[in-house]
Design a protein around this motif. Structure first.
Motif, PDB file in Angstrom:
ATOM      1  N   PRO A 178       5.757  20.346 -12.696  1.00 35.26           N
ATOM      2  CA  PRO A 178       6.886  20.006 -11.818  1.00 35.26           C
ATOM      3  C   PRO A 178       6.666  20.423 -10.372  1.00 35.26           C
ATOM      4  N   CYS A 179       5.973  21.547 -10.160  1.00 36.52           N
ATOM      5  CA  CYS A 179       5.794  22.027  -8.787  1.00 36.52           C
ATOM      6  C   CYS A 179       4.833  21.174  -7.981  1.00 36.52           C
ATOM      7  N   ALA A 180       4.107  20.247  -8.619  1.00 41.26           N
ATOM      8  CA  ALA A 180       3.125  19.424  -7.905  1.00 41.26           C
ATOM      9  C   ALA A 180       3.634  18.025  -7.590  1.00 41.26           C
ATOM     10  N   GLN A 181       4.901  17.760  -7.842  1.00 41.19           N
ATOM     11  CA  GLN A 181       5.425  16.427  -7.607  1.00 41.19           C
ATOM     12  C   GLN A 181       5.788  16.231  -6.135  1.00 41.19           C
ATOM     13  N   ALA A 182       6.054  14.994  -5.762  1.00 40.92           N
ATOM     14  CA  ALA A 182       6.290  14.637  -4.361  1.00 40.92           C
ATOM     15  C   ALA A 182       7.374  15.500  -3.743  1.00 40.92           C
ATOM     16  N   ALA A 183       7.161  15.891  -2.491  1.00 34.58           N
ATOM     17  CA  ALA A 183       8.123  16.743  -1.783  1.00 34.58           C
ATOM     18  C   ALA A 183       8.149  16.358  -0.310  1.00 34.58           C
ATOM     19  N   GLU A 184       9.262  16.632   0.317  1.00 32.62           N
ATOM     20  CA  GLU A 184       9.400  16.336   1.742  1.00 32.62           C
ATOM     21  C   GLU A 184       8.380  17.145   2.532  1.00 32.62           C
ATOM     22  N   GLY A 185       7.721  16.493   3.454  1.00 35.09           N
ATOM     23  CA  GLY A 185       6.724  17.156   4.271  1.00 35.09           C
ATOM     24  C   GLY A 185       5.321  17.069   3.706  1.00 35.09           C
ATOM     25  N   VAL A 186       5.176  16.612   2.450  1.00 34.33           N
ATOM     26  CA  VAL A 186       3.867  16.465   1.824  1.00 34.33           C
ATOM     27  C   VAL A 186       3.524  14.978   1.778  1.00 34.33           C
ATOM     28  N   VAL A 187       2.567  14.570   2.611  1.00 34.84           N
ATOM     29  CA  VAL A 187       2.153  13.175   2.656  1.00 34.84           C
ATOM     30  C   VAL A 187       1.211  12.851   1.507  1.00 34.84           C
ATOM     31  N   LEU A 188       0.312  13.791   1.195  1.00 37.11           N
ATOM     32  CA  LEU A 188      -0.654  13.597   0.112  1.00 37.11           C
ATOM     33  C   LEU A 188      -0.883  14.945  -0.556  1.00 37.11           C
ATOM     34  N   GLY A 189      -0.698  14.994  -1.871  1.00 37.50           N
ATOM     35  CA  GLY A 189      -0.843  16.244  -2.603  1.00 37.50           C
ATOM     36  C   GLY A 189      -2.139  16.299  -3.377  1.00 37.50           C
ATOM     37  N   ILE A 190      -2.062  16.765  -4.631  1.00 35.38           N
ATOM     38  CA  ILE A 190      -3.254  16.964  -5.454  1.00 35.38           C
ATOM     39  C   ILE A 190      -3.936  15.629  -5.742  1.00 35.38           C
ATOM     40  N   GLY A 191      -5.292  15.632  -5.710  1.00 36.98           N
ATOM     41  CA  GLY A 191      -6.031  14.456  -6.121  1.00 36.98           C
ATOM     42  C   GLY A 191      -7.045  13.955  -5.121  1.00 36.98           C
ATOM     43  N   ASP A 192      -7.098  14.531  -3.930  1.00 38.52           N
ATOM     44  CA  ASP A 192      -8.075  14.112  -2.941  1.00 38.52           C
ATOM     45  C   ASP A 192      -8.773  15.343  -2.391  1.00 38.52           C
ATOM     46  N   ASP A 193      -9.641  15.144  -1.397  1.00 44.07           N
ATOM     47  CA  ASP A 193     -10.401  16.273  -0.853  1.00 44.07           C
ATOM     48  C   ASP A 193      -9.524  17.241  -0.073  1.00 44.07           C
ATOM     49  N   CYS A 194      -8.459  16.756   0.523  1.00 40.37           N
ATOM     50  CA  CYS A 194      -7.510  17.596   1.251  1.00 40.37           C
ATOM     51  C   CYS A 194      -6.097  17.124   0.952  1.00 40.37           C
ATOM     52  N   ALA A 195      -5.157  18.040   1.055  1.00 42.85           N
ATOM     53  CA  ALA A 195      -3.744  17.652   1.088  1.00 42.85           C
ATOM     54  C   ALA A 195      -3.377  17.322   2.529  1.00 42.85           C
ATOM     55  N   LEU A 196      -2.364  16.501   2.692  1.00 44.19           N
ATOM     56  CA  LEU A 196      -1.869  16.158   4.021  1.00 44.19           C
ATOM     57  C   LEU A 196      -0.414  16.594   4.126  1.00 44.19           C
ATOM     58  N   LEU A 197      -0.134  17.465   5.088  1.00 42.21           N
ATOM     59  CA  LEU A 197       1.222  17.938   5.345  1.00 42.21           C
ATOM     60  C   LEU A 197       1.693  17.400   6.679  1.00 42.21           C
ATOM     61  N   GLN A 198       2.960  17.076   6.765  1.00 44.67           N
ATOM     62  CA  GLN A 198       3.526  16.531   7.990  1.00 44.67           C
ATOM     63  C   GLN A 198       4.732  17.354   8.415  1.00 44.67           C
ATOM     64  N   PRO A 199       4.534  18.351   9.303  1.00 46.57           N
ATOM     65  CA  PRO A 199       5.695  19.079   9.821  1.00 46.57           C
ATOM     66  C   PRO A 199       6.597  18.142  10.614  1.00 46.57           C
ATOM     67  N   ALA A 200       7.867  18.462  10.649  1.00 46.93           N
ATOM     68  CA  ALA A 200       8.803  17.668  11.438  1.00 46.93           C
ATOM     69  C   ALA A 200       8.477  17.793  12.925  1.00 46.93           C
ATOM     70  N   VAL A 201       8.958  16.846  13.705  1.00 46.92           N
ATOM     71  CA  VAL A 201       8.726  16.850  15.149  1.00 46.92           C
ATOM     72  C   VAL A 201       9.271  18.151  15.742  1.00 46.92           C
ATOM     73  N   GLY A 202       8.469  18.777  16.603  1.00 46.79           N
ATOM     74  CA  GLY A 202       8.890  20.004  17.270  1.00 46.79           C
ATOM     75  C   GLY A 202       8.700  21.256  16.441  1.00 46.79           C
ATOM     76  N   GLN A 203       8.054  21.122  15.257  1.00 49.41           N
ATOM     77  CA  GLN A 203       7.837  22.268  14.381  1.00 49.41           C
ATOM     78  C   GLN A 203       6.392  22.756  14.465  1.00 49.41           C
ATOM     79  N   GLN A 204       6.204  24.053  14.231  1.00 44.87           N
ATOM     80  CA  GLN A 204       4.879  24.628  14.100  1.00 44.87           C
ATOM     81  C   GLN A 204       4.603  24.940  12.638  1.00 44.87           C
ATOM     82  N   LEU A 205       3.299  24.956  12.276  1.00 43.55           N
ATOM     83  CA  LEU A 205       2.897  25.347  10.931  1.00 43.55           C
ATOM     84  C   LEU A 205       2.792  26.868  10.843  1.00 43.55           C
ATOM     85  N   ALA A 206       3.294  27.431   9.770  1.00 41.40           N
ATOM     86  CA  ALA A 206       3.088  28.835   9.428  1.00 41.40           C
ATOM     87  C   ALA A 206       2.214  28.862   8.184  1.00 41.40           C
ATOM     88  N   VAL A 207       1.127  29.639   8.202  1.00 38.76           N
ATOM     89  CA  VAL A 207       0.145  29.643   7.125  1.00 38.76           C
ATOM     90  C   VAL A 207      -0.163  31.085   6.733  1.00 38.76           C
TER      91      VAL A 207
END
Length: 321
Positions: free
Chosen positions: A15-44
């Motif tokens: 269940p934790c790997a299913q589609a979520a807001e901000g996740v353009v591409l999840g498990i299954g490729d070489d990288c995941a793709l995350l899309q922060p909202a406009v005006g947001q910074q990433l915290a890692v």
């Protein structure tokens, strides 16, 4: 069972790997793709948990899944970030289906509570260890950091301290106890609740913040050093739960000061924000203040300085500085 079948069966389908807001591409490729909202910074942030160091082995895999993700997401709370996704690098001595099923359930349960999605990772064979990287977003320029506390600011914590440290003898089998008090302490150890909403509320209000992982003294020492101030901690103001007092007895104060694994937020803020803080977060407590100087000062009820116990856990070197 091969690596890719393991990932597909226990993690890609969880269940934790299913589609979520901000996740353009999840498990299954070489990288995941995350899309922060406009005006947001990433915290890692990245955390590694090793069997026998960060958790006992053997232990319940469901509880371990909960705990592993919670302690990582707590770093996002400390910065005032909203969760987006996380990766998991899992090293296993063997592919044990019952263990993997329990671990994945615990991971998914905590992910649902924190509204964060599993977006990738890796599996390999070896001694049991977990490395989680968490990703969040927050408005540009509003991150909470350890630097910024000013003389006169209040020092606060987000709730009771020492509970997880008092649970450790129960977890390790060094102490036997039953009843509501033991259940409460064990819950605080195995399923800490990242204070995400509090961290987001503190944006623009707190002058400095972090989460308490290595002990109140050790972690407040980081704020004092980064902010170039002294932090006075009032011993008699520390919030201690009834369960802690009952089961830890004379050790209760040391658990609160040095025990670690609380994953509460510690933060400084101007007194003008205190009424609003207490109205919205009644469990938050003022435990001291920032003053001119450097380092930590532990005070008794009359304001006299005390010798603090050891400052907290360090992986390399002795406890404390």
């Amino acid at each position: 069972m091969g690596e890719f079948e393991l990932i597909r069966r226990y993690f890609a389908a969880a269940p934790c790997a299913q589609a979520a807001e901000g996740v353009v591409l999840g498990i299954g490729d070489d990288c995941a793709l995350l899309q922060p909202a406009v005006g947001q910074q990433l915290a890692v942030s990245t955390d590694t948990l090793v069997a026998g160091v960060h958790f006992p082995q053997p232990c319940d895999p469901f509880l371990l899944g909960q705990r592993a993700l919670a302690v990582s997401v707590s770093d996002l709370a400390a910065m005032g970030a909203e969760p987006l996704g996380f990766t998991l690098a899992l090293t296993l001595p063997e592919a044990d289906p019952p263990w993997l099923e329990g671990f994945a359930r615990g991971l998914s349960q905590m992910a649902a509570q924190c509204a964060i999605a599993l977006v990738g990772g890796d599996t390999t064979r070896g001694p049991l260890s977990l490395t989680l990287s968490v990703f969040g977003q927050l408005p540009a320029g509003q991150a909470l950091t350890r630097a910024g506390a000013r003389p006169g600011d209040l020092l606060c914590v987000g709730g009771s301290l020492g509970d997880a440290a008092a649970a450790l003898p129960l977890v390790l089998g060094q102490q036997v106890a039953a009843g509501a008090e033991a259940d409460y302490l064990l819950q605080r150890y195995w399923a800490p609740q990242p204070q995400l909403a509090l961290g987001q509320w503190l944006r623009g209000r707190a002058s400095a913040a972090l989460d308490i992982s290595d002990g109140l003294l050790a972690d407040c020492g980081h704020i004092a050093k980064a902010s170039a101030v002294a932090l006075q901690i009032e011993r008699d103001s520390l919030p201690l739960s009834a369960a802690l007092r009952t089961l830890a007895g004379e050790r209760a104060l040391d658990c609160a000061l040095s025990g670690g694994d609380d994953y509460r937020l510690a933060f400084t803020l101007s007194a003008q924000y205190l009424p609003a803080l207490q109205a919205q977060w009644p469990e938050a407590v003022v435990i001291g203040r920032a003053v001119a100087g450097q380092g930590l000062q532990l005070l008794d009820g009359a304001g006299r300085r005390l010798d603090p116990p050891s400052a907290g856990y360090q992986h390399f070197g002795s406890r404390g500085d």
